[in-house]
Each structure stands twice: as C-alpha cells, then as structure tokens.
Design a protein around this motif. Structure first.
Motif, PDB file in Angstrom:
ATOM      1  N   PRO A 112      -9.770   4.546   0.449  1.00 52.25           N
ATOM      2  CA  PRO A 112      -9.579   3.132   0.119  1.00 52.25           C
ATOM      3  C   PRO A 112     -10.789   2.530  -0.596  1.00 52.25           C
ATOM      4  N   THR A 113     -11.990   2.881  -0.147  1.00 50.70           N
ATOM      5  CA  THR A 113     -13.171   2.314  -0.795  1.00 50.70           C
ATOM      6  C   THR A 113     -13.337   2.851  -2.211  1.00 50.70           C
ATOM      7  N   SER A 131      -4.867  -3.572   6.603  1.00 50.41           N
ATOM      8  CA  SER A 131      -5.821  -2.618   6.021  1.00 50.41           C
ATOM      9  C   SER A 131      -5.584  -1.221   6.586  1.00 50.41           C
ATOM     10  N   ARG A 132      -5.198  -1.172   7.864  1.00 55.97           N
ATOM     11  CA  ARG A 132      -4.919   0.130   8.477  1.00 55.97           C
ATOM     12  C   ARG A 132      -3.669   0.750   7.846  1.00 55.97           C
ATOM     13  N   LEU A 163      -2.556   0.157   4.773  1.00 51.39           N
ATOM     14  CA  LEU A 163      -2.855   0.519   3.386  1.00 51.39           C
ATOM     15  C   LEU A 163      -3.688   1.783   3.301  1.00 51.39           C
ATOM     16  N   LYS A 164      -4.534   2.000   4.312  1.00 48.56           N
ATOM     17  CA  LYS A 164      -5.308   3.227   4.355  1.00 48.56           C
ATOM     18  C   LYS A 164      -4.374   4.440   4.312  1.00 48.56           C
ATOM     19  N   GLU A 218     -19.046  -4.226  -2.654  1.00 50.38           N
ATOM     20  CA  GLU A 218     -18.107  -3.591  -1.721  1.00 50.38           C
ATOM     21  C   GLU A 218     -18.566  -3.718  -0.274  1.00 50.38           C
ATOM     22  N   HIS A 219     -19.730  -4.326  -0.081  1.00 50.62           N
ATOM     23  CA  HIS A 219     -20.275  -4.503   1.268  1.00 50.62           C
ATOM     24  C   HIS A 219     -20.436  -3.181   2.005  1.00 50.62           C
ATOM     25  N   MET A 259     -10.933   3.658  -4.199  1.00 52.95           N
ATOM     26  CA  MET A 259      -9.973   2.864  -4.973  1.00 52.95           C
ATOM     27  C   MET A 259     -10.533   1.482  -5.269  1.00 52.95           C
ATOM     28  N   SER A 260     -11.131   0.887  -4.254  1.00 49.29           N
ATOM     29  CA  SER A 260     -11.665  -0.463  -4.405  1.00 49.29           C
ATOM     30  C   SER A 260     -12.794  -0.497  -5.445  1.00 49.29           C
TER      31      SER A 260
END
Lengths: 151, 151
Positions: B44-45, B30-31, B33-34, B68-69, B47-48
DNA sequence: TATTGTTATACTCTATAACTATA
DNA sequence: TATAGTTATAGAGTATAACAATA
C-alpha cells in the motif's frame, strides 16, 4: 457477476477522482492515526476491537475476527493482550463450549471516554485547517464511510 | 497552543460521533484496501508513493518520507524496491550531492492507469450497497479527506 | 556542526499451517 | 465430519540507532 446500478458513473472523471482521493486519504490518514495513539500501549486494531465491543456489547472471538477483517489466530492474540491489560473479560459461551464470550470491562469504558477527548484534540488540530463547509462535508460522509467499512 | 475556531463544536455530540465514525472507518477501510491490492507485488505504501510522485512530478527521498509520514530509512527501502521493479528512477540532485531525485517511469504511469480500473471494480462492489445520496456525500468529502491527510 | 541518505538490527502486527476440543 | 479457538512459525512493514557523505 452483478454490476452496481451506477457502474457507468464510476467511469466518469469525477467519480474516478473521488475514488482515488478516497483511497489515498484513507491509507495516509490511517498511518497518521497509528502514530497518534490515544493509549501508547494499545495498537490500532486493539482500539478498534474495543470500539466494536462498545457498540455490540459482547461478541465471540470469531465474530470479532470477521468484523475486524483479521484471521482468527490474530484475534486470539489481540483478545489475550486486551485481557492481560484488564480491558476485556473472557467467559465460557453458555450454549457452545467451543466458543467464548468477550465483554469489555469498566476500565475499557473509562479508557474509551478518555481517548475520545485526546482524539478530539488531535483532530481539532487538523480540522482547524478546514473551513466550515469542508468540515460539514466530512461530517456528512463519516457515517457513510463507516457503513462502507463494515460491508 | 492555538485552538481551532470551532473547537467548541467538536464537543457537541454530532461532531464527536463524526470523529469516532471517521477514525473507525479509516482504520477498517485501510485494512480492506491492504488486502485488495491492485498489484500483488506492490505494498500500500509503495502504491501511495507512486500516487504522490504522479502528483508532484519528482521528489527527493526525504520529501517523500515526510509526505508519506514514514521515517527516512523506510523510504530508502521503499524507493529501492520501486527502483528494482522499474517503477522509479533515481538520479543525483543537481544542486546538492547529498540528495537524490526520484522520478516515476513510464511503466509506473501505465501501472497506475491499469490499477485505477481495478480499484474502480473493487469500490464499485462496495458502492453498490450505498444509495445515490450516500455516495454523493462520500464523493463530496473525498477531496477534503485528502486535504486532511496531507496536513 | 547540521543534514541527507544508508546500513544493520529489532520490533509489531498479521497470516498460514497444524493441533485440540467440542458439535 | 465440521467448527471454534489455540499454538507455533514465518513474513511483511516499519522504527531506532549508528554510520557515511556532503553542506
């Protein structure tokens, strides 16, 4: 630039879908795991550093920064926080007085053991919703994902 | 509290190792991909959220926050940023005037298509280091991981 | 009275730039 | 001159608390 041997495959529908699913899942799972902290006083990266140290034995701050994909100043701060919590020891490097050597303490080892039980409890709750075949696929892929993460 | 049917398995060495590998890999990937942003102006969020909207069609801010929590105020901000970039539309809810309906625009759809190509290029670089068997395992697990992430 | 969404505010984590000490 | 680590500072992203509008 070099292309992977199976670059063509990645344009196939299945692989593109897998790539999308993987990215989405990684980002969302990481957000879940952030909240599900095994120790409320430890950030995800701090936990990750302890995990890396458990595998490597010892490392310099610079090595840790490269392995965790953070910049050196960030690692300075993380290591300082871990030292303040008594989870790592900082010692002078035997051959190069510019560097330092980071080692995990017994307390860190005990905490990792404790955290493993808590993680299992949390993940068991999620895995409950998977059937055995699905869980088997995750189990098979887990070491590959770890390899992917450290490339 | 209820326990999963295969709780006992999770105490086995193999499963515990898989759980540890999965957690570590998710956090580190995840780091990565950020940093590897498909669009430099999108977090990232963000995009999500667009990805979620592409799957769901439309959703209210509250639904998006749960999926998305993140907390509602965070989603308010994210949706506002996406709207400012012309990637989503905000409309009044037809039945409940407290709520709003978020829809993705054509621009968002085009951007997702473009981003898929860039993602493939990045992941192809990583996949290059995997053999075909390893990649097959990741591909098999990807949809399961996505299911895991949205539980 | 409960719920949806917003505003105001503060915190956590990370990065960049500039500095010190050693090689 | 280059490298390891640190200090100072700024920015991104998220959370909590308090509030407004509606159910």
């Amino acid at each position: 630039m070099s292309y992977p041997k199976d670059m063509a495959d990645l344009t196939h529908g299945d692989d593109a879908a897998a790539v999308n699913a993987l990215r989405s899942a990684v980002m969302r799972l990481s957000r879940r795991l952030k909240h599900q902290r095994v120790d409320e006083s430890l950030s995800p990266t701090e936990m990750s550093v302890l995990g890396t140290l458990a595998r490597c034995g010892t490392a310099t701050p610079g090595e840790l920064a490269r392995k965790e994909h953070v910049q050196p100043p960030s690692m300075t701060r993380i290591v300082a926080l871990l030292e303040a919590k008594g989870l790592v020891r900082l010692e002078p490097h035997p051959e190069d007085r510019r560097q330092k050597v980071v080692t995990q303490t017994d307390k860190a080892e005990a905490m990792l053991e404790e955290s493993r039980r808590k993680r299992n409890a949390f993940l068991a709750g999620l895995v409950e919703a998977l059937d055995e075949d699905e869980w088997a696929k995750v189990r098979e892929a887990a070491p590959v994902l770890e390899k992917l993460a450290q490339l």
